[in-house]
Every structure is written in structure tokens, then in C-alpha cells.
Design an enzyme around this catalytic site. Structure first.
Site, PDB file in Angstrom:
ATOM      1  N   SER A  42      41.975  38.022  44.103  1.00 56.14           N
ATOM      2  CA  SER A  42      41.290  39.200  43.557  1.00 56.14           C
ATOM      3  C   SER A  42      40.616  38.943  42.222  1.00 56.14           C
ATOM      4  CB  SER A  42      42.274  40.368  43.409  1.00 56.14           C
ATOM      5  OG  SER A  42      43.367  40.010  42.583  1.00 56.14           O
ATOM      6  N   ASP A 352      43.609  47.299  35.015  1.00 53.98           N
ATOM      7  CA  ASP A 352      44.530  48.091  35.827  1.00 53.98           C
ATOM      8  C   ASP A 352      45.971  47.591  35.789  1.00 53.98           C
ATOM      9  OD1 ASP A 352      44.311  45.770  37.271  1.00 53.98           O
ATOM     10  OD2 ASP A 352      43.352  46.660  39.019  1.00 53.98           O
ATOM     11  N   HIS A 355      44.509  43.115  36.585  1.00 54.92           N
ATOM     12  CA  HIS A 355      43.206  42.462  36.456  1.00 54.92           C
ATOM     13  C   HIS A 355      42.575  42.762  35.091  1.00 54.92           C
ATOM     14  CE1 HIS A 355      43.932  43.364  40.774  1.00 54.92           C
ATOM     15  NE2 HIS A 355      43.649  42.082  40.876  1.00 54.92           N
TER      16      HIS A 355
END
Length: 389
Positions: A42, A352, A355
Site C-alpha cells: 500500500s 491514517d 500511511h
């Protein structure tokens, strides 16, 4: 006497590498990269998981794109800044069929991806897009685009794909392993962590060798960041009773020591793997990028660099042991909570809790592109020439 001779030889070799690296940096001829192919999780997913499963929701993407675009951030990721720095458009996710162009490369990264296969479903935080699958997707992409390019000589669609000879002149970037380390941390005490990390690195090595076998020649390899410094790992967001952790559990920045130690062990073995592959593939350039040190420098100097405390999270609700992740709604203590974003994401390192914000990504990428955190220390624009060192 023998030890002194070996020491002098080692120092001389370092000086020679430094001198050659300086020659590369000062070279007027940067690499003529034709494309970028990225592999990862991610941290560099530009839309794979959003296209395959559930799309991101607001406020993801709000800073730069002003809408969710499949990135786990408020804006651009490090791979986006790398592409722009090299003069390329932002990379399209390989499986995203809407509005995509692969003329200058493709992104195979997918959120939650691991180097090794994990016994988890997508709903348990897993993904089918392991590193092995990503490299297989690349192989398929290379083969199919090659056939299409040769068959459709007069088709306008040829402009949407790399030319066959672009693959050998492409930059191959990697940012994966953090989820493997997290999985190993969760199983501490039930398995040999040292053996697991060695196995993870062996799997990584195998996929890099597979890519070399099909023509990849310039590898830009990120190590793992300080996973123990992710805010969701910190007791400040997980300790409902405000119990003080025992001595040595946290470092001076509030990061979890044993989690960072796992990342350091992975990074050490990853670097050793890169050194071995350099000796094996004399026709390839393999650059090892120390993302751990770069990110930890930012975390250590957050206030000095204009950011709030690194433990603070811009988007989401993480208080008193409750976790409601960015963009979600939930009932906490009988009250409906919307986990929205902060007023100014540019002041935060963490978007968040897991990240980084676009502002933090920009800060990091500005430190790594010039080679300051690379081995050998060459800028990304000249990374193809490091094989000469």
C-alpha cells in the site's frame, strides 16, 4: 599485520567506490529510462486494490487529487514523486482498466501485499497480490504487450504500451516487506523470527532474480521503514488505561523498540542479499535505499521540520483503545463518530496511522532521490550506471 592489510584494503575499496560514485553524480549523461515498473504494497499502490475490491472513500486523495484515487494517503505517494522527477506521468495500476496508459510503465503494487504467501483472506487484511503474483503479472504484461505491439503495427493502441526494447531500459522499483514483518511480529513467540525473516528475504531474492531473467537491469530497492513508529503501533493509541510501558519498550521518539528491531534485521539481510546479487549479476545495477533511516530522521525531527508530533494521526479516530479508521463511521460509547481528516494534513507525518501524508512523502522523496540514503550513493537519475562501480 594481516588484519592491518585487510583494513587498508577495505578502506581503499570504500574510497574507490566513493570516487566512482562522485564520477557518476557529476556525469552529464543521466540514464535514458523509458519506463518504470513498480512492485510493492500500500505504500506504493496507485489503484490496484481499489480496482479489484472496494474503492477508497473520502477523504482519501483530498489534498492533491481532490477525490479518492486508490492511494492510501491524502495525496501523492513516493512512487508518484519518483515518476514525476523522472519526467513520467503517474503510474497506472496494472489491473485498473479505466483511463489507463502503460506507455511509460505500470504499477503492480497492491495494498496489504507481502513477499511471502500469507494464510489470510482479503477480509482479514490479506491480498492475493503477493510479490510472486506481481512478478507473474509483469511477465504476462511483457509477453502480451510485445505480441500486441508487433501485430498491431498500424493501430493507435500501440501508443498505450511500452515498446519491446523499453523493458531493458526501464527502472524497476520495489517497496515491499513491511506486511511480512508485521505478520512476523504478530507471531513472536510461536516461531523463530530470525528464520522467518531469512525466508522472507530469500523469497524476495528469488523474485528479483526472476525479473532479471526476463530482462530487468536497473533495480531501485527500498528497505522497510520503522514499523514500530507507525502511530497505530504506539501505546498512546492502544492503551486505554494509560499504563506506562516498561523500561526499554519505547525509544526516545515513542516508537516500539522490538518492532523496529525486526525491521532492522530484515533490512540488514535485505542489504546482504543485494550485495550478493550484485556479485552474481554484473550486467545489472542494484541500488539499496535506506528508507528506514530517512523516515526515522523525519520522525526524530518532526517539530523542527514543521510537523506536529509524529504520533498524531490526521485522519481517523484512535482514542482510549478505540480504533475507527479514516473515512469510516462507527458507534463509540453510544455516539456516532465519523473518522474524518484533520484541518491541515501538510502538518502531519501520518495520514491514517499506517500511511504517510503527501507532505511527509514529499519530504522523504526529496532526501532519497539524490542518493544520500542509497548504497551505492548515486542519484536515481544515474542509478543505471551504478553497475560500473
Amino acid at each position: 599485520m594481516g588484519f592491518l592489510v585487510q583494513l587498508l584494503a577495505f578502506i581503499l575499496s570504500l574510497l574507490l567506490v566513493s570516487m566512482r560514485a562522485e564520477d557518476i553524480i557529476n556525469s552529464p549523461q543521466p540514464c535514458d529510462f523509458r519506463a518504470i515498473f513498480n512492485f510493492g504494497d500500500s505504500n506504493s499502490d496507485t489503484g490496484c486494490m481499489a480496482a479489484a475490491f472496494y474503492p477508497e472513500v473520502s477523504p482519501y486523495g483530498e489534498t492533491f487529487f481532490h477525490q479518492p484515487v486508490g492511494r492510501a494517503s491524502d495525496g501523492r505517494l513516493i512512487i508518484d514523486f519518483i515518476a514525476q522527477h523522472l519526467g513520467f506521468p503517474l503510474l497506472s495500476a496494472y489491473i485498473n482498466s479505466i483511463g489507463t496508459s502503460y506507455r511509460h510503465g505500470a504499477n503492480f503494487a497492491a495494498g496489504s501485499s507481502t513477499i511471502r504467501r500469507q494464510n489470510r483472506t482479503v477480509f482479514e487484511g490479506g491480498t492475493p497480490f503477493t510479490f510472486e503474483i506481481q512478478t507473474e503479472q509483469f511477465n504476462q504484461f511483457k509477453q502480451r504487450t510485445g505480441k500486441f505491439f508487433n501485430q498491431a503495427r498500424k493501430s493507435s493502441f500501440r501508443g498505450h504500451f511500452p515498446r519491446p526494447d523499453d523493458f531493458a531500459k526501464a527502472l524497476y522499483t520495489f517497496d515491499i516487506g513491511q506486511n511480512d514483518i508485521a505478520a512476523a511480529i504478530n507471531r513472536v513467540g510461536t516461531e523463530d523470527s530470525h528464520a522467518v525473516i531469512s525466508d522472507i528475504v530469500e523469497h524476495f531474492s528469488k523474485q528479483v532474480q526472476n525479473l532479471h531473467e526476463v530482462g530487468a537491469r536497473t533495480f531501485w530497492i527500498h528497505n522497510s521503514g520503522p514499523i514500530g513508529c507507525l502511530p497505530v503501533a504506539m501505546p498512546v493509541h492502544n492503551n486505554a488505561t494509560n499504563h506506562t510501558p516498561e523500561a526499554g519498550y519505547l525509544d526516545q521518539n515513542g516508537c516500539v523498540n522490538y518492532e523496529n528491531d525486526m525491521a532492522r534485521e530484515f533490512n540488514k539481510k535485505l542489504k546482504n542479499m543485494v550485495v550478493k546479487l550484485r556479485a552474481k549479476f554484473l550486467d545489472a545495477s542494484l541500488i539499496y535505499v535506506d528508507m528506514f533511516s530517512t523516515k526515522y530522521e523525519l520522525i526524530s525531527n518532526a517539530n523542527k521540520e514543521g510537523f506536529v508530533e509524529p504520533s498524531e494521526i490526521c485522519c481517523g479516530y484512535h482514542k482510549d483503545g478505540y480504533h475507527l479508521y479514516c473515512g469510516n463511521k462507527g458507534m463509540i460509547n453510544g455516539k456516532e463518530i465519523l473518522a474524518g481528516s484533520c484541518e491541515d494534513p501538510s502538518k502531519y507525518i501520518s495520514w491514517d496511522g499506517v500511511h504517510y501524508t503527501e507532505a511527509a512523502n514529499r519530504w522523504i522523496v526529496n532526501r532519497i532521490l539524490n542518493g544520500s540514503f542509497s548504497d551505492p550513493p548515486v542519484p536515481i537519475t544515474h542509478s543505471c550506471r551504478a553497475l560500473k562501480l
